[in-house]
Design an enzyme around this catalytic site. Structure first.
Site, mmCIF file in Angstrom:
data_model
loop_
_atom_site.group_PDB
_atom_site.id
_atom_site.type_symbol
_atom_site.label_atom_id
_atom_site.label_comp_id
_atom_site.label_asym_id
_atom_site.label_seq_id
_atom_site.Cartn_x
_atom_site.Cartn_y
_atom_site.Cartn_z
ATOM 1 N N ASN A 24 -2.484 18.085 -23.411
ATOM 2 C CA ASN A 24 -3.945 18.274 -23.348
ATOM 3 C C ASN A 24 -4.810 17.296 -22.563
ATOM 4 O OD1 ASN A 24 -6.281 20.137 -24.145
ATOM 5 N ND2 ASN A 24 -6.540 18.327 -25.563
ATOM 6 N N ASP B 274 -5.084 6.124 -7.900
ATOM 7 C CA ASP B 274 -3.847 5.817 -8.243
ATOM 8 C C ASP B 274 -4.181 5.280 -9.855
ATOM 9 O OD1 ASP B 274 -1.022 5.342 -8.540
ATOM 10 O OD2 ASP B 274 -1.209 3.542 -7.433
ATOM 11 N N LYS C 69 -6.276 3.736 -1.106
ATOM 12 C CA LYS C 69 -6.079 3.750 -2.708
ATOM 13 C C LYS C 69 -6.949 2.993 -3.377
ATOM 14 C CE LYS C 69 -2.309 1.488 -3.787
ATOM 15 N NZ LYS C 69 -2.898 0.675 -5.139
ATOM 16 N N ARG D 150 -1.112 -5.648 0.868
ATOM 17 C CA ARG D 150 -1.083 -7.207 1.351
ATOM 18 C C ARG D 150 -0.962 -7.484 2.747
ATOM 19 N NH1 ARG D 150 2.144 -8.907 -4.159
ATOM 20 N NH2 ARG D 150 2.690 -6.880 -3.975
ATOM 21 N N LYS E 294 -1.996 6.966 -12.438
ATOM 22 C CA LYS E 294 -0.654 6.867 -13.049
ATOM 23 C C LYS E 294 -0.635 7.590 -14.646
ATOM 24 C CE LYS E 294 1.730 3.475 -10.150
ATOM 25 N NZ LYS E 294 0.636 2.831 -9.586
#
Length: 235
Positions: free
Chosen positions: A77, A69, A42, A215, A71
């Protein structure tokens, strides 16, 4: 894009290691250390805005699957064109916030590509008090379920939710959609800033198709051993 049934995926295809570092050199070192054991990574804001977007292409060319990632949350558009651009990078997965207009635009942008768009329902760092402060009257579980149903109506390929909601999400989306769960903590690990966490074994049993782990691997004295231990627990 829709996944094959989660039961057909190998643990190494289901573990996503979050490259939550602030420079490309650190990311390169982690990937080299984990070698062939980890197949999916990621890349989010922290690394992406520190030279990591160029690194995404290198990971793809090296045969790794990348979960970008970002978001996305903007007017339709812009989201549609943004998703089409992300699809051109060759990454496997990306994220948008689970609002209906955004999700419909993202589905249009990904149409005809191999990109799996995931809808982020409720961030795993948010508690019930946080949601009330934001003006929500629903519980986290109820909000996740509502947004999951909206994601399916919009044609989204998968859901991001905490492992605590994975079983309810799986019941809504069926066996062939991705259910990606951040906030995974092996037994004995600190929760950090996550509030709704689960162990790898619990998350898989609850219906998660993919686990995002940062982590507990990145901060381990032996990262390779930590990744292998998580894969063994997933299996």
């Amino acid at each position: 894009m829709i996944l094959p049934s989660q039961t057909l995926l190998q643990p190494a295809d289901r573990l996503i290691v979050g490259l939550d570092v602030s420079d490309r050199r650190s990311a390169e070192s982690i990937v080299a250390e984990l070698g062939d054991t980890v197949r999916v990574y990621k890349v989010g804001y922290q690394l992406g805005y520190a030279g990591g977007l160029d690194f995404v292409g290198e990971l793809v060319r090296a045969g790794k699957r990348v979960f970008l990632d970002l978001k996305l949350h903007d007017i339709g558009n812009i989201v549609e064109k943004g998703i089409a651009g992300i699809a051109g990078l060759g990454v496997a997965m990306t994220t948008v916030h689970a609002t209906p207009q955004v999700m419909r635009a993202a589905a249009r942008g990904a149409e005809g590509s191999g990109l799996l768009v995931l809808a982020v329902t409720v961030l795993t760092s948010l508690s019930e008090d946080d949601l009330r402060e934001m003006g929500h009257t629903e519980t986290a579980a109820a909000l996740v379920e509502r947004r999951t149903r909206q994601a399916m109506e919009a044609g989204i390929g998968g859901i991001v939710a905490s492992a605590a909601e994975a079983a309810a999400v799986r019941a809504i989306v069926g066996p062939d959609r991705a259910v990606v769960t951040p906030g995974i903590r092996p037994a004995g690990s600190a929760a950090g800033d996550q509030t709704r966490v689960m162990t790898p074994r619990e998350a898989i049993a609850a219906g998660a198709s993919h686990l995002v782990v940062g982590r507990p691997i990145l901060d381990a004295p032996d990262r390779l051993a930590a990744a292998r231990a998580i894969l063994a627990e997933m299996a």
